[in-house]
Design a protein around this motif. Structure first.
Motif, PDB file in Angstrom:
ATOM      1  N   GLU A 569      67.412  25.100 132.058  1.00 33.26           N
ATOM      2  CA  GLU A 569      66.984  26.271 132.381  1.00 33.26           C
ATOM      3  C   GLU A 569      65.486  26.552 131.910  1.00 33.26           C
ATOM      4  O   GLU A 569      64.887  27.468 131.025  1.00 33.26           O
ATOM      5  N   ALA A 570      64.550  25.394 131.860  1.00 29.90           N
ATOM      6  CA  ALA A 570      63.215  25.470 131.286  1.00 29.90           C
ATOM      7  C   ALA A 570      62.401  25.881 132.523  1.00 29.90           C
ATOM      8  O   ALA A 570      61.445  25.007 132.734  1.00 29.90           O
ATOM      9  N   TYR A 571      62.426  27.179 132.345  1.00 27.18           N
ATOM     10  CA  TYR A 571      61.731  27.738 133.761  1.00 27.18           C
ATOM     11  C   TYR A 571      60.091  27.604 133.400  1.00 27.18           C
ATOM     12  O   TYR A 571      59.254  27.754 134.590  1.00 27.18           O
ATOM     13  N   ARG A 572      59.949  27.884 132.209  1.00 25.33           N
ATOM     14  CA  ARG A 572      58.154  27.721 132.119  1.00 25.33           C
ATOM     15  C   ARG A 572      57.757  26.584 132.403  1.00 25.33           C
ATOM     16  O   ARG A 572      56.528  26.308 132.935  1.00 25.33           O
ATOM     17  N   GLU A 573      58.261  25.454 132.029  1.00 25.50           N
ATOM     18  CA  GLU A 573      57.995  24.082 132.557  1.00 25.50           C
ATOM     19  C   GLU A 573      57.609  24.158 134.057  1.00 25.50           C
ATOM     20  O   GLU A 573      56.848  23.225 134.457  1.00 25.50           O
ATOM     21  N   VAL A 574      58.686  24.886 134.740  1.00 23.08           N
ATOM     22  CA  VAL A 574      58.502  24.569 136.143  1.00 23.08           C
ATOM     23  C   VAL A 574      57.321  25.343 136.660  1.00 23.08           C
ATOM     24  O   VAL A 574      56.513  24.809 137.672  1.00 23.08           O
ATOM     25  N   THR A 575      56.817  26.419 135.933  1.00 24.28           N
ATOM     26  CA  THR A 575      55.433  26.942 136.537  1.00 24.28           C
ATOM     27  C   THR A 575      54.474  26.001 136.091  1.00 24.28           C
ATOM     28  O   THR A 575      53.471  26.093 137.192  1.00 24.28           O
ATOM     29  N   PHE A 576      54.294  25.271 135.237  1.00 26.37           N
ATOM     30  CA  PHE A 576      53.374  24.074 135.144  1.00 26.37           C
ATOM     31  C   PHE A 576      53.170  23.090 136.348  1.00 26.37           C
ATOM     32  O   PHE A 576      52.176  22.811 136.843  1.00 26.37           O
ATOM     33  N   LEU A 577      54.411  22.879 136.585  1.00 24.27           N
ATOM     34  CA  LEU A 577      54.630  21.899 137.567  1.00 24.27           C
ATOM     35  C   LEU A 577      54.239  22.463 138.942  1.00 24.27           C
ATOM     36  O   LEU A 577      53.481  21.942 139.882  1.00 24.27           O
ATOM     37  N   TRP A 578      54.670  23.749 139.019  1.00 23.10           N
ATOM     38  CA  TRP A 578      54.102  24.452 140.424  1.00 23.10           C
ATOM     39  C   TRP A 578      52.632  24.542 140.552  1.00 23.10           C
ATOM     40  O   TRP A 578      51.763  24.318 141.501  1.00 23.10           O
ATOM     41  N   GLY A 579      51.709  24.763 139.260  1.00 23.86           N
ATOM     42  CA  GLY A 579      50.448  24.755 139.184  1.00 23.86           C
ATOM     43  C   GLY A 579      49.740  23.488 139.682  1.00 23.86           C
ATOM     44  O   GLY A 579      48.779  23.389 140.531  1.00 23.86           O
ATOM     45  N   ASP A 580      50.381  22.311 139.390  1.00 23.93           N
ATOM     46  CA  ASP A 580      50.060  21.042 139.732  1.00 23.93           C
ATOM     47  C   ASP A 580      50.052  20.876 141.190  1.00 23.93           C
ATOM     48  O   ASP A 580      49.211  20.624 141.922  1.00 23.93           O
ATOM     49  N   ILE A 581      51.137  21.162 141.659  1.00 26.83           N
ATOM     50  CA  ILE A 581      51.606  21.333 143.228  1.00 26.83           C
ATOM     51  C   ILE A 581      50.609  22.102 144.028  1.00 26.83           C
ATOM     52  O   ILE A 581      50.005  21.515 145.019  1.00 26.83           O
ATOM     53  N   LYS A 582      50.320  23.216 143.439  1.00 28.33           N
ATOM     54  CA  LYS A 582      49.365  24.068 144.208  1.00 28.33           C
ATOM     55  C   LYS A 582      48.056  23.619 144.405  1.00 28.33           C
ATOM     56  O   LYS A 582      47.220  23.530 145.498  1.00 28.33           O
ATOM     57  N   ARG A 583      47.437  23.044 143.168  1.00 28.10           N
ATOM     58  CA  ARG A 583      46.319  22.381 143.093  1.00 28.10           C
ATOM     59  C   ARG A 583      46.120  21.247 144.008  1.00 28.10           C
ATOM     60  O   ARG A 583      45.164  21.058 144.720  1.00 28.10           O
ATOM     61  N   ILE A 584      46.997  20.307 144.179  1.00 28.15           N
ATOM     62  CA  ILE A 584      47.098  19.053 144.965  1.00 28.15           C
ATOM     63  C   ILE A 584      47.145  19.464 146.304  1.00 28.15           C
ATOM     64  O   ILE A 584      46.384  18.989 147.227  1.00 28.15           O
ATOM     65  N   VAL A 585      47.825  20.497 146.767  1.00 23.97           N
ATOM     66  CA  VAL A 585      48.050  21.039 148.271  1.00 23.97           C
ATOM     67  C   VAL A 585      46.789  21.706 148.558  1.00 23.97           C
ATOM     68  O   VAL A 585      46.297  21.360 149.798  1.00 23.97           O
ATOM     69  N   GLN A 586      46.144  22.530 147.616  1.00 25.31           N
ATOM     70  CA  GLN A 586      44.803  23.062 148.220  1.00 25.31           C
ATOM     71  C   GLN A 586      43.709  22.519 148.010  1.00 25.31           C
ATOM     72  O   GLN A 586      42.897  22.529 148.928  1.00 25.31           O
ATOM     73  N   ASN A 587      43.784  21.728 147.053  1.00 24.02           N
ATOM     74  CA  ASN A 587      42.231  20.812 146.786  1.00 24.02           C
ATOM     75  C   ASN A 587      42.266  19.518 147.514  1.00 24.02           C
ATOM     76  O   ASN A 587      41.075  19.281 148.259  1.00 24.02           O
ATOM     77  N   GLN A 588      43.176  18.934 147.528  1.00 21.34           N
ATOM     78  CA  GLN A 588      43.128  17.600 148.298  1.00 21.34           C
ATOM     79  C   GLN A 588      43.945  17.660 149.777  1.00 21.34           C
ATOM     80  O   GLN A 588      43.872  16.473 150.398  1.00 21.34           O
ATOM     81  N   ASN A 589      44.291  18.719 150.138  1.00 16.89           N
ATOM     82  CA  ASN A 589      44.992  18.933 151.421  1.00 16.89           C
ATOM     83  C   ASN A 589      45.946  17.978 151.471  1.00 16.89           C
ATOM     84  O   ASN A 589      45.882  17.318 152.647  1.00 16.89           O
ATOM     85  N   ASN A 590      46.907  17.834 150.751  1.00 12.18           N
ATOM     86  CA  ASN A 590      47.737  16.818 150.677  1.00 12.18           C
ATOM     87  C   ASN A 590      49.093  17.636 151.292  1.00 12.18           C
ATOM     88  O   ASN A 590      49.874  18.484 150.873  1.00 12.18           O
ATOM     89  N   THR A 591      49.489  17.267 152.723  1.00  9.68           N
ATOM     90  CA  THR A 591      50.631  17.480 153.278  1.00  9.68           C
ATOM     91  C   THR A 591      51.876  16.978 152.969  1.00  9.68           C
ATOM     92  O   THR A 591      52.924  17.409 153.080  1.00  9.68           O
TER      93      THR A 591
END
Length: 676
Positions: A569-591
């Motif tokens: 139930e460490a939801y705050r840590e998940v928000t950081f991972l979501w930030g990483d995923i979002k940056r990779i998808v948006q900046n690197q166009n990683n499908t």
């Protein structure tokens, strides 16, 4: 002025002027106005509303009921629905027996619109709790909806039966799931429903009698959904299903093992598959498609890890096992149950799956769909396919371990021989065709050292290649070698077979440029181990090391990390991972990270944690990717965790900009899932 308001004024006028005798006409006029304003009868055109209504002989309760019953008796389902909707608007729901007959006739009709109307009727009744429907009626409707490939509606009604603790019988439940998993959306829903069933059983843990009354999904149902996960390429749902089997105490059989082998092969989880392999190595093997599919996946994983030693060991083991006859008590050995751990054994909460290394029962609904590529069963023996041989040559050539390839080819020659082709000839000829002449010559030399004679055509093929490239010194040396072996230098050669193998080699060389590297698979295995042991600091350390080494995480990496944090139930840590995923998808166009099941896992995590801005971001990306969203599941989770959150709040009442924005995000989510 709206027609309903006009009708109300006219009603008052006629009541005053004409008395109660004109009530039927007044009611008709009011109904017509409501039809024109499209207050109800969704799905029917307001243009034809007047004609539909004028078709009825009267609007008294008894006349409408008689019209409805006649339509049902004559199996005129659409006419029955028209009459029902008129009746419902004036008098409310009819008696339960008529509602039941209407739903039943709709299920028999097979008409998609009628089934949709029946589903909406059942759900509205459930919300209003106005009529009590029998479980048999709901079961018929679920089966018809699933058979008609309306998975969302079928899932809605099935979930309703679950909330009432009245799931259909096991045989009916198997039939429902069999139809559900025929579509990709149905697979998502089937997996989510099984998760909800297990959750319900766990809630009833203290009430054993209630547990006994609720239908428990069996191995066949789980195998159906697991196999569909393989067919539609949704491995992450497969991970969750195996854990659900362990939590519910459902026995896994050989079909389960094969489906899991395919899922682990998709995501590079070799360590998990090896746990099943250890069990199978202790029992006699029955060489049917199930066992071959399992070992085909295991061999494929060894190739993904570039593990030549494991590849050689497995092929030698399989070649030895071909000639071994089963022991007398092999049936008894196969019927013994074994325990396979899911994830790490280090955690006190580690899951244990009971595994029986055979089919629990032969059934007509379960069919493992994995296509074998590396090993085949031909003429009563296990053979290495040309694709498998091509991979074997390519990985040894790439690693510079040709001498080991030669030795292996000799040891598994009984897996290589095929009609009109000498053992090892395909490997040598493919190397020649690829231009690896030195490699081909090394294999010939190694075979001679092993006192194993290659085919004459392989020598002739290599000699012709030397001459074609004007490598005269090598050609002369080979001619002397051929004479010493008593081989005629003018013997014929067949290039058709070697071209087949070399084509596969070229294909694998192209695929390798875009495939996941072995290092990613190894790091993912470590992260999975630590996540299941709930050692998230160690898992996070592995994740950071990947970044330092410039090794790009994939969707499997993030799925394991998020699952580990979810368990704590460490939801705050998940928000950081979501930030990483979002940056990779948006900046690197990683499908590769735009995975529907990964997004849903993120959504459920952040929804439970109350991070609604992040939740709406994920929903937006899923909408952009046209991904299926199980709104009913998200709605249920919201009501369970945040039912009263900002229920009556408005953005204008917020104390500051942060609170105003949060209220807007919560309201946006409520609107999305349909909470008024």
């Amino acid at each position: 002025m709206p027609l309903v308001s006009q009708s109300s004024l006219l009603m008052q006028f006629f009541v005053r002027k004409s008395g109660i005798g004109t009530l039927r006409f007044i009611t008709s006029l009011t109904l017509y106005g409501m039809l024109q304003d499209n207050i109800f009868l969704k799905g029917f055109s307001t243009i034809g509303a007047k004609d539909e209504y004028l078709g009825f002989k009267g609007t008294t309760r008894s006349s409408l009921l008689k019209e409805l019953q006649n339509s049902l008796r004559e199996h005129q389902v659409k006419e029955a629905w028209k009459t029902y909707k008129v009746f419902k608007n004036i008098y409310g729901y009819p008696d339960r027996c008529i509602v039941t007959d209407l739903i039943t006739e709709s299920t028999y009709s097979g008409d998609t619109k009628s089934l949709h109307w029946a589903c909406n009727l059942v759900l509205s009744i459930s919300r209003e709790k106005s009529v009590s429907l029998q479980p048999e009626t709901l079961t018929k409707l679920v089966i018809s909806l699933a058979r008609a490939q309306l998975p969302v509606s079928a899932a809605s009604v099935l979930r309703m039966t679950l909330t009432k603790k009245s799931l259909p019988t096991l045989s009916v439940l198997q039939l429902i799931f069999m139809h559900l998993v025929k579509s990709k959306i149905g697979v998502y829903l089937a997996a989510n429903i099984l998760d909800e069933v297990v959750g319900t059983f766990q809630k009833l843990n203290s009430n054993k009698s209630a547990q006994m009354e609720l239908t428990k999904p069996d191995t066949i149902i789980f195998n159906l959904v697991l196999d569909a996960c393989v067919s539609f390429g949704v491995p992450f749902k497969g991970y969750q299903l195996v854990e659900l089997m362990a939590q519910l105490g459902v026995m896994a059989d050989m079909r389960t093992a094969v489906a899991m082998a395919c899922i682990y092969e998709m995501t590079g989880m070799r360590d998990e598959l090896m746990k099943f392999s250890v069990v199978l190595d202790r029992v006699p093997r029955l060489w049917d498609n199930l066992y071959l599919q399992f070992y085909d996946c295991l061999l494929s994983l060894h190739f993904k890890f570039n593990d030549i030693d494991a590849i050689s060991a497995l092929l030698i083991d399989l070649s030895r096992d071909i000639d071994c006859k089963p022991c007398q008590n092999f049936r008894a050995e196969l019927s013994k149950s074994h325990t396979v751990s899911i994830g790490s054994d280090m955690s006190k909460t580690a899951l244990k799956l009971q595994f029986l290394p055979q089919r629990l029962q032969v059934d007509f609904v379960s069919k493992v769909s994995h296509k074998m590529e590396l090993i085949l069963y031909k003429d009563g023996k296990v053979v290495l396919s040309r694709k498998g041989l091509a991979k074997l040559i390519f990985i040894h050539q790439k690693s510079g371990r040709i001498d080991e390839l030669s030795n292996l080819l000799v040891r598994i020659k009984n897996m290589l021989s095929s009609q009109n082709i000498s053992p090892c000839a395909e490997a040598i000829d493919a190397c020649i065709y690829m231009g690896w002449l030195e490699t081909a010559h090394d294999i010939l030399d190694d075979l001679e050292a092993e006192k194993y004679r290659a085919s004459e055509s392989s020598y002739a093929h290599l000699l012709a290649a030397y001459r074609k490239r004007n490598m005269l010194r090598d050609a002369e040396a080979l001619e002397k070698q051929m004479k010493s072996c008593g081989i005629n230098s003018s013997c014929s050669k067949d290039e058709n077979v070697c071209r087949n193998v070399s084509d596969f080699i070229i294909q694998y060389m192209k695929e390798e440029e875009h495939s996941v590297t072995p290092s990613v698979h190894k790091f993912n295995s470590s992260i999975y181990f630590f996540s299941k042991a709930r050692m998230m600091d160690e898992a996070k350390g592995v994740y950071r090391k990947m970044h330092k080494l410039n090794i790009h995480p994939n969707s499997t990496t993030y799925f394991h990390l998020i699952s580990g944090y979810f368990a704590l139930e460490a939801y705050r840590e998940v928000t950081f991972l979501w930030g990483d995923i979002k940056r990779i998808v948006q900046n690197q166009n990683n499908t590769t990270l735009q995975d529907r099941d990964l997004y849903e896992l993120l959504l459920m995590n952040l929804l439970q944690g109350g991070y609604f801005e992040r939740v709406m971001e994920i929903i937006g990306l899923m909408k952009d990717g046209k991904m299926f969203m199980d709104k009913e599941m998200y709605k249920a989770e919201f009501l369970k965790k945040h039912r009263s959150l900002h229920w009556r709040s408005s953005a204008s009442e917020a104390k500051d900009e942060t609170q105003r924005w949060r209220i807007l995000q919560v309201q946006a989510f409520r609107n999305f899932v349909g909470i008024g």
